[in-house]
Design an enzyme around this catalytic site. Structure first.
Site, PDB file in Angstrom:
ATOM      1  CG  HIS A   1     -18.495 -26.704 -21.378  1.00 49.50           C
ATOM      2  ND1 HIS A   1     -19.312 -27.745 -21.784  1.00 49.50           N
ATOM      3  CD2 HIS A   1     -18.920 -25.608 -22.064  1.00 49.50           C
ATOM      4  CE1 HIS A   1     -20.189 -27.293 -22.680  1.00 49.50           C
ATOM      5  NE2 HIS A   1     -19.955 -25.999 -22.872  1.00 49.50           N
TER       6      HIS A   1
ATOM      7  CB  CYS B   1       4.897 -35.481 -23.819  1.00 45.49           C
ATOM      8  SG  CYS B   1       3.321 -36.300 -23.537  1.00 45.49           S
ATOM      9  N   GLY B   2       5.110 -36.581 -26.517  1.00 43.35           N
ATOM     10  CA  GLY B   2       4.863 -37.281 -27.777  1.00 43.35           C
ATOM     11  C   GLY B   2       3.376 -37.420 -28.067  1.00 43.35           C
ATOM     12  CB  THR B   3       0.765 -39.395 -26.571  1.00 39.58           C
ATOM     13  OG1 THR B   3       1.181 -39.352 -25.184  1.00 39.58           O
ATOM     14  CG2 THR B   3       1.401 -40.593 -27.259  1.00 39.58           C
TER      15      THR B   3
ATOM     16  CG  ASP C   1       8.438 -35.571 -23.739  1.00 41.87           C
ATOM     17  OD1 ASP C   1       8.074 -35.074 -24.837  1.00 41.87           O
ATOM     18  OD2 ASP C   1       8.176 -36.747 -23.420  1.00 41.87           O
ATOM     19  CG  HIS C   2      12.329 -37.029 -25.689  1.00 44.53           C
ATOM     20  ND1 HIS C   2      11.935 -37.210 -24.382  1.00 44.53           N
ATOM     21  CD2 HIS C   2      12.099 -38.214 -26.315  1.00 44.53           C
ATOM     22  CE1 HIS C   2      11.498 -38.449 -24.224  1.00 44.53           C
ATOM     23  NE2 HIS C   2      11.581 -39.078 -25.383  1.00 44.53           N
TER      24      HIS C   2
ATOM     25  CG  HIS D   1     -20.116 -24.969 -17.441  1.00 40.20           C
ATOM     26  ND1 HIS D   1     -20.232 -26.283 -17.836  1.00 40.20           N
ATOM     27  CD2 HIS D   1     -20.795 -24.244 -18.365  1.00 40.20           C
ATOM     28  CE1 HIS D   1     -20.932 -26.355 -18.947  1.00 40.20           C
ATOM     29  NE2 HIS D   1     -21.293 -25.125 -19.287  1.00 40.20           N
TER      30      HIS D   1
HETATM   31  C1  RB5 Z   1       8.455 -40.409 -24.966  1.00 38.37           C
HETATM   32  O1  RB5 Z   1       8.947 -41.379 -25.810  1.00 38.37           O
HETATM   33  C2  RB5 Z   1       6.951 -40.534 -24.828  1.00 38.37           C
HETATM   34  O2  RB5 Z   1       6.635 -41.635 -24.044  1.00 38.37           O
HETATM   35  C3  RB5 Z   1       6.372 -39.269 -24.225  1.00 38.37           C
HETATM   36  O3  RB5 Z   1       6.713 -38.185 -25.016  1.00 38.37           O
HETATM   37  C4  RB5 Z   1       4.875 -39.234 -24.100  1.00 38.37           C
HETATM   38  O4  RB5 Z   1       4.241 -39.586 -25.273  1.00 38.37           O
HETATM   39  C5  RB5 Z   1       4.316 -39.899 -22.923  1.00 38.37           C
HETATM   40  O5  RB5 Z   1       3.104 -39.917 -22.675  1.00 38.37           O
END
Ligand code: RB5
Length: 145
Positions: free
Chosen positions: A97, A64-66, A7-8, A133
């Site tokens: 595993h 994604c961000g996280t 994603d962004h 496993h």
């Molecule tokens: C986007 O702002 C953020 O929420 C997304 O990239 C991600 O971290 C979601 O889990």
């Protein structure tokens, strides 16, 4: 063939990942997104999930961000084992595993140098083929009694 999407929040790190794949001449399909303009991560998670479930790709990378939202989405699908990794030990262990078929990372969590090492570890570590496993992986998808 590796399926890649973000994603962004993962767009910038994905550029580093694509650079690595190009340098190593590892074939991939980039399912987007294509800029830092806000998009919805489940849409991109599903593109990689379906590429794997359809047999078009054998592994995937989701950013994604996280790395959390995109891996939560991917893991809703039977047969998908998406591992959110921020270190090489986990990337190695999840291949050995869990036979993880998707590597998820957080573009706001890991720097590009570490992310590339994590990916390299993930792609170059085989599943252990250990019976215990295999049995646990089977249990993941088994319906509850
Ligand atoms: C986007 O702002 C953020 O929420 C997304 O990239 C991600 O971290 C979601 O889990």
């Amino acid at each position: 063939m590796i399926a890649v999407a973000c994603d962004h929040g993962g767009f910038e790190l994905k550029q580093e990942i694509l650079k690595y794949l190009n340098e190593k001449e590892i074939p991939y399909i980039d399912f987007g997104c294509d800029s830092t303009q806000a998009v919805d991560y489940p849409v991109y998670a599903r593109k990689v999930v379906h590429a794997i479930l359809d047999g078009k790709c054998d592994k995937g990378v989701l950013i994604c961000g996280t790395g959390i939202g995109i891996s939560i989405t991917a893991n809703r699908y039977r047969g998908i084992r998406a591992a959110l990794c921020s270190d090489c030990f986990s990337a190695e262990a999840t291949r050995q595993h869990n036979d993880a078929n998707i590597l998820a990372m957080g573009g706001r969590v890991v720097g590009p140098g570490l992310a590339v090492k994590i990916l390299d570890t993930f792609l170059n570590t085989p599943f252990s083929e250990g019976e215990r496993h295999k049995n646990r992986i089977r249990l993941i998808d088994e319906p509850e009694e």
